[in-house]
Design an enzyme around this catalytic site. Sequence first.
Site, PDB file in Angstrom:
ATOM      1  N   TYR A   1       0.870  -1.175   0.000  1.00 55.60           N
ATOM      2  CA  TYR A   1       0.000   0.000   0.000  1.00 55.60           C
ATOM      3  C   TYR A   1       0.904   1.221   0.000  1.00 55.60           C
ATOM      4  O   TYR A   1       1.882   1.283   0.752  1.00 55.60           O
ATOM      5  CB  TYR A   1      -0.875   0.004   1.259  1.00 55.60           C
ATOM      6  CG  TYR A   1      -1.732   1.244   1.382  1.00 55.60           C
ATOM      7  CD1 TYR A   1      -3.014   1.270   0.836  1.00 55.60           C
ATOM      8  CD2 TYR A   1      -1.254   2.389   2.010  1.00 55.60           C
ATOM      9  CE1 TYR A   1      -3.797   2.410   0.920  1.00 55.60           C
ATOM     10  CE2 TYR A   1      -2.029   3.537   2.092  1.00 55.60           C
ATOM     11  CZ  TYR A   1      -3.306   3.540   1.548  1.00 55.60           C
ATOM     12  OH  TYR A   1      -4.074   4.670   1.624  1.00 55.60           O
TER      13      TYR A   1
ATOM     14  N   GLU B   1      -3.138   7.682  -4.134  1.00 53.06           N
ATOM     15  CA  GLU B   1      -3.091   6.385  -3.447  1.00 53.06           C
ATOM     16  C   GLU B   1      -2.930   5.256  -4.460  1.00 53.06           C
ATOM     17  O   GLU B   1      -3.671   5.197  -5.433  1.00 53.06           O
ATOM     18  CB  GLU B   1      -4.389   6.177  -2.657  1.00 53.06           C
ATOM     19  CG  GLU B   1      -4.438   4.855  -1.913  1.00 53.06           C
ATOM     20  CD  GLU B   1      -5.819   4.584  -1.328  1.00 53.06           C
ATOM     21  OE1 GLU B   1      -5.974   4.702  -0.111  1.00 53.06           O
ATOM     22  OE2 GLU B   1      -6.740   4.253  -2.105  1.00 53.06           O
TER      23      GLU B   1
END
Length: 396
Positions: free
Chosen positions: A116, A204
Amino acid sequence: MNVFEYQARDLLARYGLPIPAGRVASSPEEARQVAERLTKRPLVVKAQILAGGRGKGHFLSGFAGGVRLCGDPAQVEGVARAMLGGTLVTAQTGPEGRPVHRVLVAEAPQIVGELYLAILIDREHRCPVLVGSSRGGVDIEEVARKDPEEIHRMWIDPQSGLWPYQARGFVARLGLRGALLNRASDVVVRLYRFFYENDASLAEINPLAVVEDEEIAVIDAKVGFDENALFRHPEIAGYREELIEDSREAEAVKARLNYVGLSGEIGCMVNGAGLAMATMDMLQRCGAEPANFLDVGGGADQDQVAKAFGILVTDPKVRSILVHIFGGIMRCDLIARGMVEALSQVKPKVPIVVRLQGTNFGEGKEILERSGLPIRIADDLADAAEQAVAAAREAR
Ligand code: ADP
Ligand code: MG
C-alpha cells in the site's frame, strides 16, 4: 475532486510510473477491441466508479466483483457486458451502489505481493505525509484497524521536497530489498512529484504490486485534487464534466454556477455562499428541505440567472422556488430586471418567493410587482422561508 481510475492512470503514466498497458471502454465491443490490441494474458476488466472496494463488491444484477480476470478477448467482452449499465455496490458506495458507464481493460501481471502506498495532506502537521504498508490490497482497512503498527508514515517538508534517500529509507521500512527497493523508491519519488506539481490532495496506489521478474506495477490508483487549484490545471479541470453523475450539476458547471443537488423540494437561488447556507438553515427550521444549494455569485449576469432558473424548474422535485438576493455591488433594480427577463424565457410553473435586500431595493421590488409574473415578495428571511414552504405544501 477525485477522478476515475482510468484518468488517474493517464496522469500518473506521464510521471513514468509502471502502469500495465490498458485502456478504458464504454461498450462490450469496444472492450473486446481493447483486449485484442493488448499482447499479454491474462487481462483484467475493472468497473470504473468513484469508489473503492470494487474487488469485493457485487452488482445489483447478482454478478460478483467489479474487478475480474479474463483469459481472452471474448471473455473480456462478456464480463464488460455484465458490468456496463449495471449498478455496483461496494463497502464504500452505500446500498444504492453506483452506475457503471465505463470499464478499464488492462493487462494483468502475475501478482507476487501487494503493498500500500499513498500521499495525502496531513492537516494536523500541515504537510504531505507518505503512508505505506507491506500488507496492501483489499484488506488494508482491516490491517489499519488490527495491526496499526504495520502502517508506516513519513512526513514530507514541502519546502525541501522528498529526497531519494528518504524514499529509500521509507521503502526499506516496508521490507523491500535489492532491485525491488530501487524500483519502489523510484515510484515513491515520482508519485510525490506528481502529487506536488498537480496540487493533488490524495495519490493512493493500492495495491502497488510486486510482480514476476522482480518488477513493480501500479495495479490500482486513486487520485484527488484540490478544487481551489484546478484553475492551474485546465486539463484536470476538464475531467470534471465526465465525473458528474447528476445532470443538474453538469448543467451548472457549464453555466459556471456553484450548484450542489440535494433531495428536498424547495429550489433555492441565492447570491453568496454564506447567504445560501443561512437560507438553507432557515428552510430547515420551517420544516422543509432544500432541493439544492445554489450560489449564483456576486457578479451573475442575466444569462446565468436564466440558466439557474432553468436548472431549478426542470427538477421534478422542486415545488416552489425561493430567490434570496442581497444587492451589494449589484443593484436590486438590475437584479430584478434580469430576473423578469430570465423568468419570461423560462416560464416556471411553480410559485416563486423573492426576498430582495440592499441597494435600490425599492425600485427592484416595484419592477417585480409590475411584471405580472407569479412572484410573491417577502420582507425578511423568515417570512421568505415560511412563504416558500407554504407554497410548496399548497403545490403538493
Ligand atoms: P478495488 O481497490 O476497488 O477493490 P483493485 O483494482 O485494487 O480494486 O482490485 C482489487 C484486487 O483485485 C487487488 O487487490 C488484486 O488482488 C486483484 N487484482 C486487481 N488487478 C489485478 C491484476 N492485474 N492481477 C491480479 N489481481 C488483480
Ligand atoms: Mg484497490
